[in-house]
Design a protein around this motif. Structure first.
Motif, PDB file in Angstrom:
ATOM      1  N   SER A  44       0.995  -1.338  -0.047  1.00  0.00           N
ATOM      2  CA  SER A  44      -0.010  -0.151  -0.070  1.00  0.00           C
ATOM      3  C   SER A  44       0.887   1.315   0.150  1.00  0.00           C
ATOM      4  O   SER A  44       2.134   1.323   0.405  1.00  0.00           O
ATOM      5  CB  SER A  44      -0.922   0.146   1.155  1.00  0.00           C
ATOM      6  OG  SER A  44      -0.147   0.211   2.433  1.00  0.00           O
ATOM      7  N   VAL A  45       0.308   2.412  -0.380  1.00  0.00           N
ATOM      8  CA  VAL A  45       0.878   3.604  -0.213  1.00  0.00           C
ATOM      9  C   VAL A  45       1.428   3.825   1.242  1.00  0.00           C
ATOM     10  O   VAL A  45       2.631   4.276   1.431  1.00  0.00           O
ATOM     11  CB  VAL A  45       0.201   4.944  -1.017  1.00  0.00           C
ATOM     12  CG1 VAL A  45       0.784   6.031  -0.712  1.00  0.00           C
ATOM     13  CG2 VAL A  45      -0.097   4.495  -2.377  1.00  0.00           C
ATOM     14  N   LEU A  46       0.735   3.576   2.095  1.00  0.00           N
ATOM     15  CA  LEU A  46       0.924   3.816   3.446  1.00  0.00           C
ATOM     16  C   LEU A  46       2.129   3.128   3.958  1.00  0.00           C
ATOM     17  O   LEU A  46       3.117   3.715   4.587  1.00  0.00           O
ATOM     18  CB  LEU A  46      -0.209   3.365   4.138  1.00  0.00           C
ATOM     19  CG  LEU A  46      -0.148   3.774   5.768  1.00  0.00           C
ATOM     20  CD1 LEU A  46      -1.506   4.481   6.471  1.00  0.00           C
ATOM     21  CD2 LEU A  46       0.217   2.461   6.624  1.00  0.00           C
ATOM     22  N   VAL A  47       2.455   1.920   3.208  1.00  0.00           N
ATOM     23  CA  VAL A  47       3.321   0.810   3.868  1.00  0.00           C
ATOM     24  C   VAL A  47       4.817   1.531   3.129  1.00  0.00           C
ATOM     25  O   VAL A  47       5.570   1.741   3.769  1.00  0.00           O
ATOM     26  CB  VAL A  47       3.106  -0.520   3.409  1.00  0.00           C
ATOM     27  CG1 VAL A  47       4.401  -1.224   3.537  1.00  0.00           C
ATOM     28  CG2 VAL A  47       2.145  -1.175   4.488  1.00  0.00           C
ATOM     29  N   ALA A  48       4.714   1.825   2.030  1.00  0.00           N
ATOM     30  CA  ALA A  48       5.745   2.377   1.092  1.00  0.00           C
ATOM     31  C   ALA A  48       6.292   3.453   1.770  1.00  0.00           C
ATOM     32  O   ALA A  48       7.540   3.745   1.909  1.00  0.00           O
ATOM     33  CB  ALA A  48       5.158   2.552  -0.147  1.00  0.00           C
ATOM     34  N   VAL A  49       5.273   4.555   2.213  1.00  0.00           N
ATOM     35  CA  VAL A  49       5.736   5.957   2.513  1.00  0.00           C
ATOM     36  C   VAL A  49       6.341   5.634   4.079  1.00  0.00           C
ATOM     37  O   VAL A  49       7.362   6.159   4.361  1.00  0.00           O
ATOM     38  CB  VAL A  49       4.623   6.826   2.580  1.00  0.00           C
ATOM     39  CG1 VAL A  49       5.198   7.990   3.264  1.00  0.00           C
ATOM     40  CG2 VAL A  49       4.312   7.091   1.197  1.00  0.00           C
ATOM     41  N   LEU A  50       5.802   4.959   4.857  1.00  0.00           N
ATOM     42  CA  LEU A  50       6.431   4.778   6.281  1.00  0.00           C
ATOM     43  C   LEU A  50       7.340   4.104   6.291  1.00  0.00           C
ATOM     44  O   LEU A  50       8.111   4.080   7.243  1.00  0.00           O
ATOM     45  CB  LEU A  50       5.249   4.204   7.275  1.00  0.00           C
ATOM     46  CG  LEU A  50       4.110   5.346   7.578  1.00  0.00           C
ATOM     47  CD1 LEU A  50       3.060   4.827   8.337  1.00  0.00           C
ATOM     48  CD2 LEU A  50       4.420   6.831   7.971  1.00  0.00           C
ATOM     49  N   SER A  51       7.666   3.213   5.247  1.00  0.00           N
ATOM     50  CA  SER A  51       8.979   2.415   5.321  1.00  0.00           C
ATOM     51  C   SER A  51      10.366   3.287   5.054  1.00  0.00           C
ATOM     52  O   SER A  51      11.338   2.919   5.607  1.00  0.00           O
ATOM     53  CB  SER A  51       9.002   1.415   4.109  1.00  0.00           C
ATOM     54  OG  SER A  51       7.881   0.347   4.515  1.00  0.00           O
TER      55      SER A  51
ATOM     56  N   GLN B 272      -4.529  14.416  -7.399  1.00  0.00           N
ATOM     57  CA  GLN B 272      -5.217  13.321  -7.054  1.00  0.00           C
ATOM     58  C   GLN B 272      -5.196  13.237  -5.546  1.00  0.00           C
ATOM     59  O   GLN B 272      -4.379  13.319  -4.869  1.00  0.00           O
ATOM     60  CB  GLN B 272      -5.085  11.975  -7.832  1.00  0.00           C
ATOM     61  CG  GLN B 272      -5.449  11.717  -9.064  1.00  0.00           C
ATOM     62  CD  GLN B 272      -5.050  10.274  -9.403  1.00  0.00           C
ATOM     63  OE1 GLN B 272      -5.808   9.218  -9.146  1.00  0.00           O
ATOM     64  NE2 GLN B 272      -3.802  10.285 -10.214  1.00  0.00           N
ATOM     65  N   ARG B 273      -6.429  12.926  -4.895  1.00  0.00           N
ATOM     66  CA  ARG B 273      -6.423  12.461  -3.433  1.00  0.00           C
ATOM     67  C   ARG B 273      -6.915  11.135  -3.333  1.00  0.00           C
ATOM     68  O   ARG B 273      -7.738  10.606  -3.825  1.00  0.00           O
ATOM     69  CB  ARG B 273      -7.537  13.536  -2.965  1.00  0.00           C
ATOM     70  CG  ARG B 273      -7.386  13.566  -1.499  1.00  0.00           C
ATOM     71  CD  ARG B 273      -8.049  14.831  -0.607  1.00  0.00           C
ATOM     72  NE  ARG B 273      -7.897  14.697   0.691  1.00  0.00           N
ATOM     73  CZ  ARG B 273      -8.972  14.794   1.691  1.00  0.00           C
ATOM     74  NH1 ARG B 273      -9.987  14.960   1.147  1.00  0.00           N
ATOM     75  NH2 ARG B 273      -8.504  14.697   2.766  1.00  0.00           N
ATOM     76  N   ILE B 274      -5.922  10.182  -2.427  1.00  0.00           N
ATOM     77  CA  ILE B 274      -6.108   8.760  -2.511  1.00  0.00           C
ATOM     78  C   ILE B 274      -5.841   8.558  -0.880  1.00  0.00           C
ATOM     79  O   ILE B 274      -5.563   9.234  -0.137  1.00  0.00           O
ATOM     80  CB  ILE B 274      -5.000   8.118  -3.170  1.00  0.00           C
ATOM     81  CG1 ILE B 274      -3.707   8.410  -2.683  1.00  0.00           C
ATOM     82  CG2 ILE B 274      -5.331   8.371  -4.682  1.00  0.00           C
ATOM     83  CD1 ILE B 274      -2.312   7.527  -3.128  1.00  0.00           C
ATOM     84  N   ARG B 275      -6.577   7.228  -0.595  1.00  0.00           N
ATOM     85  CA  ARG B 275      -6.405   6.718   0.651  1.00  0.00           C
ATOM     86  C   ARG B 275      -5.219   5.680   0.535  1.00  0.00           C
ATOM     87  O   ARG B 275      -5.337   4.829  -0.080  1.00  0.00           O
ATOM     88  CB  ARG B 275      -7.630   5.895   1.055  1.00  0.00           C
ATOM     89  CG  ARG B 275      -8.879   6.334   1.586  1.00  0.00           C
ATOM     90  CD  ARG B 275      -9.816   5.340   2.209  1.00  0.00           C
ATOM     91  NE  ARG B 275     -10.996   5.959   2.581  1.00  0.00           N
ATOM     92  CZ  ARG B 275     -12.057   5.984   2.235  1.00  0.00           C
ATOM     93  NH1 ARG B 275     -12.332   5.227   1.009  1.00  0.00           N
ATOM     94  NH2 ARG B 275     -13.129   6.536   2.908  1.00  0.00           N
ATOM     95  N   ALA B 276      -4.228   6.205   1.479  1.00  0.00           N
ATOM     96  CA  ALA B 276      -3.087   5.581   1.399  1.00  0.00           C
ATOM     97  C   ALA B 276      -2.882   4.114   1.822  1.00  0.00           C
ATOM     98  O   ALA B 276      -2.306   3.366   1.535  1.00  0.00           O
ATOM     99  CB  ALA B 276      -2.050   6.323   2.218  1.00  0.00           C
ATOM    100  N   CYS B 277      -3.806   3.705   2.746  1.00  0.00           N
ATOM    101  CA  CYS B 277      -4.047   2.618   3.403  1.00  0.00           C
ATOM    102  C   CYS B 277      -4.720   1.424   2.260  1.00  0.00           C
ATOM    103  O   CYS B 277      -4.402   0.401   2.608  1.00  0.00           O
ATOM    104  CB  CYS B 277      -4.700   2.502   4.694  1.00  0.00           C
ATOM    105  SG  CYS B 277      -6.542   2.709   4.582  1.00  0.00           S
ATOM    106  N   THR B 278      -5.263   1.934   1.376  1.00  0.00           N
ATOM    107  CA  THR B 278      -6.080   1.169   0.541  1.00  0.00           C
ATOM    108  C   THR B 278      -5.653   1.072  -1.038  1.00  0.00           C
ATOM    109  O   THR B 278      -6.108   0.560  -1.741  1.00  0.00           O
ATOM    110  CB  THR B 278      -7.682   1.129   0.695  1.00  0.00           C
ATOM    111  OG1 THR B 278      -7.985   2.280   0.201  1.00  0.00           O
ATOM    112  CG2 THR B 278      -8.298   0.855   1.874  1.00  0.00           C
ATOM    113  N   THR B 279      -4.741   2.163  -1.206  1.00  0.00           N
ATOM    114  CA  THR B 279      -4.255   2.394  -2.541  1.00  0.00           C
ATOM    115  C   THR B 279      -2.887   1.417  -2.808  1.00  0.00           C
ATOM    116  O   THR B 279      -1.876   1.932  -1.888  1.00  0.00           O
ATOM    117  CB  THR B 279      -3.774   3.654  -2.963  1.00  0.00           C
ATOM    118  OG1 THR B 279      -5.252   4.517  -2.556  1.00  0.00           O
ATOM    119  CG2 THR B 279      -3.675   3.891  -4.373  1.00  0.00           C
TER     120      THR B 279
END
Length: 100
Positions: free
Chosen positions: A32-39, A74-81
């Motif tokens: 997910s974008v969330l995992v990618a960014v927080l890593s 674009q605005r996205i949900r990082a946890c589901t994208t």
């Protein structure tokens, strides 16, 4: 950029190159974008009203805390994208609209 997230499993997908605030970062296909960014970064975004760092809350798309902007507006949900090659994530503010 120091990440706050530690992966619990070894990624199985190929590397994916993306941008955080214009800086090159690497993730793995399927994340997910969330995992990618927080890593690789210490926050997902800054809170719109107080400026506090945010990192998501429910991690399943229900709470609205992980909304982030992409450089193209674009605005996205990082946890589901799912992260994509060349994606440009913006962690502070709205692209094209500097704070007054």
């Amino acid at each position: 950029m120091g990440g706050t997230l530690v992966r619990a499993i070894v990624p199985s997908g190929p590397p994916v190159r993306f941008l955080i605030d214009g800086r090159v970062a690497m993730a793995f296909a399927g994340e997910s974008v969330l995992v990618a960014v927080l890593s690789v970064h210490n926050k997902l975004r800054q809170h719109e009203f107080g400026g506090e760092p945010r990192a998501g809350f429910c991690l399943m798309g229900a709470c609205q805390d992980c909304w982030v902007w992409l450089a193209d507006g674009q605005r996205i949900r990082a946890c589901t994208t799912v992260i994509a090659e060349g994606m440009h994530v913006v962690t502070a503010g709205v692209p094209g609209f500097p704070p007054s």
